[in-house]
Design an enzyme around this catalytic site. Structure first.
Site, PDB file in Angstrom:
ATOM      1  N   HIS A 243      10.256  10.112 -18.803  1.00  0.00           N
ATOM      2  CA  HIS A 243       9.298   9.290 -18.061  1.00  0.00           C
ATOM      3  C   HIS A 243       9.476   7.777 -18.277  1.00  0.00           C
ATOM      4  CE1 HIS A 243       7.098  13.049 -17.313  1.00  0.00           C
ATOM      5  NE2 HIS A 243       7.072  13.267 -18.603  1.00  0.00           N
TER       6      HIS A 243
HETATM    7  O1  RIB Z   1       2.808  11.758 -18.442  1.00  0.00           O
HETATM    8  C1  RIB Z   1       3.868  11.153 -19.143  1.00  0.00           C
HETATM    9  C2  RIB Z   1       3.384   9.972 -19.911  1.00  0.00           C
HETATM   10  O2  RIB Z   1       2.433  10.382 -20.882  1.00  0.00           O
HETATM   11  C3  RIB Z   1       4.507   9.283 -20.710  1.00  0.00           C
HETATM   12  O3  RIB Z   1       4.217   7.921 -20.844  1.00  0.00           O
HETATM   13  C4  RIB Z   1       4.431   9.950 -22.048  1.00  0.00           C
HETATM   14  O4  RIB Z   1       4.925   9.128 -23.115  1.00  0.00           O
HETATM   15  C5  RIB Z   1       2.938  10.115 -22.191  1.00  0.00           C
HETATM   16  O5  RIB Z   1       2.406   8.885 -22.667  1.00  0.00           O
END
Ligand code: RIB
Ligand code: CA
Length: 314
Positions: A243
């Protein structure tokens, strides 16, 4: 000459946050003004410690790290040890940090930095719940027109949610802060699950990081080996979505991404759908467009970018 960016990274490490921080520290196009910790994946005392562990792994003990909010603006903190492990950086063993945590509160650092620098020169890169940014906007709404832009990892539409059927973690944890941010008139770029789910940590990609043969390459591979297990099982894929590094990669190579300018509103009231990014992708309402919603990435180029930049760490 590649454009340069003066950035503040707001983050809740988390293995994917950690890789995003490494990518930023490896990239000379980015001037990291400071890194601010927020409670999210794990509680605040771990996130600010994890940021400093990663800075020291990168050989950057001079980076200024600030502690921010230890809980959302209104809701009870919801954490994600079930994904990231008890420390938030499970998978790799890193020494406790020795670099200092700054005395100033993260929210005051964010406000002071934006107001003391030229108009539209600072970019906020948010990798966790938006609590620090929401608090900064509530305390000093005059920062909104002074910001260049904000690049947010959060939300989802075509991919739904990852905490509830419709809500993604970063928005779900603090929907009230997210609402303040999306309603503030700041130029926003969103990296939702719609794009991060197209950038999977496949075995070949993790092995490429391991093959760097460095402490950083080893840590990244070990983090991903741990971090991906939850999503691999959930989605039945080779690898899980990576992500947060998409936020940093977008600043470095925006040409790797595609999306469209749309309206996004945050649901804060419904027990069923709280934290949902109501993204009007097909423009079926007349609500004003307030965010660039990214849906596509050249995933091979994305991973090649990270691999090449991490080579700077010997
Ligand atoms: O949904 C993914 C996000 O949530 C990313 O930033 C991961 O690190 C968590 O914080
Ligand atoms: Ca994160």
């Amino acid at each position: 000459m590649a454009s340069t960016h003066d950035i503040i990274i707001d983050t809740d490490p988390g293995q994917d946050d950690a890789i995003a921080i490494l990518l930023a520290l490896a990239s000379t196009e980015l001037n990291v003004l400071g890194i601010t910790a927020v409670a999210g994946n794990v509680p605040l005392e771990l996130t600010h410690s994890n940021i400093r562990k990663v800075c020291e792994l990168a050989g950057s003990p001079d980076i200024k790290v600030y502690a921010g909010a230890d809980k959302p603006m209104k809701r009870t903190l919801f954490t994600a040890e079930y994904v990231h492990g008890e420390t938030g950086l499970n998978g790799a063993q890193l020494p406790e940090p020795t670099m200092p945590l700054q005395e100033q509160h993260a929210v005051d650092f964010i406000i002071e930095t934006i107001l003391s620098r030229p108009d539209q020169s600072v970019t906020l890169c948010t990798l966790g719940p938006l609590t620090n940014i929401g608090l900064a906007l509530a305390k000093a709404p005059e920062i909104a027109p002074r910001l260049k832009n904000i690049v947010i990892m959060g939300g989802g539409l075509f991919e739904g949610g990852n905490v509830t059927p419709t809500a993604e973690f970063n928005i779900y944890v603090d929907p009230d802060a997210a609402k303040l941010v999306f309603d503030a008139g700041i130029p926003i770029v969103v990296m939702p699950l719609d794009v991060t789910h197209k950038a999977l940590t496949t075995t070949a990609r993790i092995d490429a990081f391991r093959s760097l043969g460095t402490k950083v390459g080893k840590a990244v591979a070990e983090w991903l080996d741990f971090f991906e297990r939850f999503d691999e099982e959930k989605y039945g894929t080779d690898g899980g979505p990576l992500h947060d590094p998409n936020v940093i990669a977008y600043l470095l190579k925006p040409e790797l991404y595609a999306g469209r300018h749309i309206n996004v509103v945050i649901e804060t009231q419904s027990d069923l759908t709280v934290g949902t990014t109501v993204a009007d992708y097909w423009h079926v309402t007349d609500r004003a467009k307030n965010a660039v919603w990214i849906t596509d990435v050249d995933d091979d180029a994305f991973y090649q970018l990270i691999l090449e930049r991490l080579e700077v760490f010997k």
